[in-house]
Design an enzyme around this catalytic site. Structure first.
Site, short mmCIF file in Angstrom:
data_model
loop_
_atom_site.label_atom_id
_atom_site.label_comp_id
_atom_site.label_asym_id
_atom_site.label_seq_id
_atom_site.Cartn_x
_atom_site.Cartn_y
_atom_site.Cartn_z
N LYS A 11 0.83 -1.15 -0.02
CA LYS A 11 -0.05 -0.08 -0.08
C LYS A 11 0.63 1.40 0.18
CE LYS A 11 -3.91 -2.22 2.26
NZ LYS A 11 -4.95 -1.91 3.70
N ARG A 87 -2.11 -14.24 4.95
CA ARG A 87 -2.81 -13.36 6.03
C ARG A 87 -2.11 -13.54 7.35
NH1 ARG A 87 -7.07 -9.94 4.86
NH2 ARG A 87 -7.46 -10.01 7.00
N ARG A 104 2.69 -6.10 9.38
CA ARG A 104 1.93 -4.93 9.82
C ARG A 104 2.46 -4.84 11.20
NH1 ARG A 104 -4.18 -6.61 7.89
NH2 ARG A 104 -4.09 -5.56 6.03
N HIS A 117 -2.30 -5.32 1.76
CA HIS A 117 -3.69 -5.86 1.69
C HIS A 117 -3.20 -7.34 1.03
CE1 HIS A 117 -7.70 -7.01 0.02
NE2 HIS A 117 -7.01 -7.54 -0.81
N GLU A 128 -9.75 -10.61 -6.93
CA GLU A 128 -8.85 -9.57 -6.91
C GLU A 128 -7.79 -9.65 -7.86
OE1 GLU A 128 -10.16 -8.79 -2.22
OE2 GLU A 128 -8.19 -9.42 -2.65
P1 ADP Z 1 -7.81 -6.53 6.02
O1 ADP Z 1 -6.92 -5.54 5.10
O2 ADP Z 1 -6.88 -7.00 7.30
O3 ADP Z 1 -8.42 -7.81 5.29
P2 ADP Z 1 -10.36 -5.26 6.17
O4 ADP Z 1 -10.70 -5.91 4.95
O5 ADP Z 1 -11.47 -5.20 7.30
O6 ADP Z 1 -8.99 -5.57 6.66
O7 ADP Z 1 -10.36 -3.76 5.81
C1 ADP Z 1 -9.86 -3.30 4.70
C2 ADP Z 1 -8.86 -2.12 4.99
O8 ADP Z 1 -9.45 -0.94 5.54
C3 ADP Z 1 -7.71 -2.31 5.92
O9 ADP Z 1 -6.64 -2.96 5.66
C4 ADP Z 1 -7.55 -0.89 6.40
O10 ADP Z 1 -6.55 -0.27 5.60
C5 ADP Z 1 -8.88 -0.30 6.44
N1 ADP Z 1 -9.57 -0.26 7.76
C6 ADP Z 1 -10.06 -1.35 8.30
N2 ADP Z 1 -10.81 -1.15 9.29
C7 ADP Z 1 -10.37 0.29 9.43
C8 ADP Z 1 -10.93 1.19 10.62
N3 ADP Z 1 -11.49 0.79 11.67
N4 ADP Z 1 -10.32 2.64 10.44
C9 ADP Z 1 -9.69 2.82 9.29
N5 ADP Z 1 -9.54 2.24 8.41
C10 ADP Z 1 -9.55 0.74 8.44
MG MG Z 2 -9.93 -7.45 3.98
#
Ligand code: ADP
Ligand code: MG
Length: 140
Positions: A11, A87, A104, A117, A128
């Site tokens: 990212k 993950r 992370r 991501h 994706e």
């Molecule tokens: P992941 O990337 O771990 O799969 P999610 O799919 O839940 O997480 O969320 C997608 C992306 O959105 C996260 O990687 C992060 O960049 C952002 N994000 C998730 N939750 C939050 C939050 N509470 N506040 C701000 N950004 C968030």
């Molecule tokens: Mg996700």
């Protein structure tokens, strides 16, 4: 065990800090292969489409603005159980909760600017991967 592919994105917070090599080393040290990779700048519309599943979340607009704040590196990773494995290597969404040694934990700046991501299921990985890559661009 199954050979799988998953979609990774390095990212903008990580490309800005020149961390792509360190992140790729973590991916490769964990046994996943980077079988496609490209650096690009997303448009706002592309970011909104990629994260459409989060459209109703309060952080959606900020997330899309963040994802277009600089270049990203999209990657296809391949390996045994690559979806779950990546993950694990990434660590929890919130770096405060991420395990030691994860990408992370080591590199993320915040829950939003969390450096990488990774797809969350084989079905979403296929969707994706095709968002970013044609089959011609993937060399296993
Ligand atoms: P992941 O990337 O771990 O799969 P999610 O799919 O839940 O997480 O969320 C997608 C992306 O959105 C996260 O990687 C992060 O960049 C952002 N994000 C998730 N939750 C939050 C939050 N509470 N506040 C701000 N950004 C968030
Ligand atoms: Mg996700």
């Amino acid at each position: 065990m199954t050979l799988q592919q998953t979609l990774s994105i390095i990212k903008p917070d990580a490309t800005r800090r020149n961390l792509s090599g360190k992140i790729n080393a973590k991916i490769e040290d964990a046994g996943l292969r980077i079988i496609a990779q490209k650096r690009l700048c997303l448009t706002k519309e592309q970011a909104q489409k990629f994260y459409a599943v989060h459209a109703e979340r309060s952080f959606f607009n900020d997330l899309c603005d963040y994802m277009i704040s600089g270049p990203v590196i999209a990657q296809v990773l391949e390996g045994e159980d690559a979806v779950v494995r990546y993950r694990e290597i990434m660590g929890a969404t919130n770096p405060a909760n991420a395990a030691e040694g994860t990408i992370r934990k080591e590199f993320a700046e915040s829950i939003e600017a969390n450096s990488v991501h990774g797809s969350d299921s084989p079905e979403n990985a296929a969707t994706e991967i095709s968002f970013f890559f044609s089959t011609l661009e993937i060399a296993g």
